[in-house]
Design a protein around this motif. Structure first.
Motif, short mmCIF file in Angstrom:
data_model
loop_
_atom_site.label_atom_id
_atom_site.label_comp_id
_atom_site.label_asym_id
_atom_site.label_seq_id
_atom_site.Cartn_x
_atom_site.Cartn_y
_atom_site.Cartn_z
N LYS A 31 31.51 44.95 33.49
CA LYS A 31 32.27 43.72 33.74
C LYS A 31 33.73 43.91 33.36
O LYS A 31 34.64 43.50 34.08
N SER A 32 33.98 44.54 32.23
CA SER A 32 35.33 44.79 31.76
C SER A 32 36.08 45.72 32.72
O SER A 32 37.25 45.47 33.06
N LEU A 33 35.41 46.77 33.18
CA LEU A 33 36.04 47.71 34.11
C LEU A 33 36.35 47.03 35.44
O LEU A 33 37.41 47.25 36.02
N TYR A 34 35.43 46.19 35.92
CA TYR A 34 35.66 45.46 37.16
C TYR A 34 36.87 44.55 37.04
O TYR A 34 37.71 44.48 37.93
N LYS A 35 36.98 43.84 35.92
CA LYS A 35 38.12 42.94 35.71
C LYS A 35 39.43 43.71 35.73
O LYS A 35 40.42 43.28 36.33
N GLU A 36 39.45 44.83 35.04
CA GLU A 36 40.66 45.65 34.98
C GLU A 36 41.01 46.20 36.36
O GLU A 36 42.18 46.22 36.76
N TYR A 37 39.99 46.65 37.10
CA TYR A 37 40.21 47.19 38.44
C TYR A 37 40.78 46.12 39.37
O TYR A 37 41.75 46.35 40.09
N ILE A 38 40.18 44.93 39.35
CA ILE A 38 40.64 43.83 40.21
C ILE A 38 42.06 43.42 39.85
O ILE A 38 42.89 43.17 40.73
N ALA A 39 42.37 43.36 38.56
CA ALA A 39 43.72 43.00 38.14
C ALA A 39 44.74 44.02 38.65
O ALA A 39 45.82 43.64 39.14
N ALA A 40 44.42 45.30 38.55
CA ALA A 40 45.32 46.35 39.02
C ALA A 40 45.47 46.28 40.54
O ALA A 40 46.56 46.45 41.08
N PHE A 41 44.36 46.03 41.23
CA PHE A 41 44.38 45.92 42.68
C PHE A 41 45.28 44.76 43.11
O PHE A 41 46.12 44.91 44.01
N ARG A 42 45.12 43.62 42.47
CA ARG A 42 45.94 42.45 42.81
C ARG A 42 47.43 42.71 42.53
O ARG A 42 48.29 42.31 43.32
N ALA A 43 47.72 43.36 41.41
CA ALA A 43 49.11 43.65 41.07
C ALA A 43 49.73 44.58 42.11
O ALA A 43 50.88 44.39 42.52
N ASN A 44 48.96 45.57 42.54
CA ASN A 44 49.45 46.51 43.54
C ASN A 44 49.68 45.80 44.88
O ASN A 44 50.70 46.01 45.53
N LEU A 45 48.74 44.97 45.28
CA LEU A 45 48.88 44.22 46.53
C LEU A 45 50.08 43.29 46.47
O LEU A 45 50.86 43.21 47.43
#
Length: 61
Positions: A31-45
């Motif tokens: 869950k923690s890794l998913y949250k971090e991945y989604i946050a990075a993805f959104r920031a990049n987008l």
């Protein structure tokens, strides 16, 4: 920032979840890794979208 090691761990946990299941600690880690991945993805987008410049040919004439 997402590293290749983090992506590998996400994939490893996903495969394990499908085959044998995860412990409570692994579920929390996933869950923690998913949250971090989604946050990075959104920031990049958002960064990419902020770089877009719309040019309207009709308004330039």
């Amino acid at each position: 920032m997402i590293t290749q090691e983090m992506i590998n761990r996400i994939n490893e946990l996903a495969h394990k979840k499908k085959s044998v299941g995860l412990t409570e600690e692994e579920l929390a880690e996933q869950k923690s890794l998913y949250k971090e991945y989604i946050a990075a993805f959104r920031a990049n987008l958002k960064s990419q979208l902020d770089m877009i410049e719309i040019v309207d040919e009709k308004s330039e004439k």
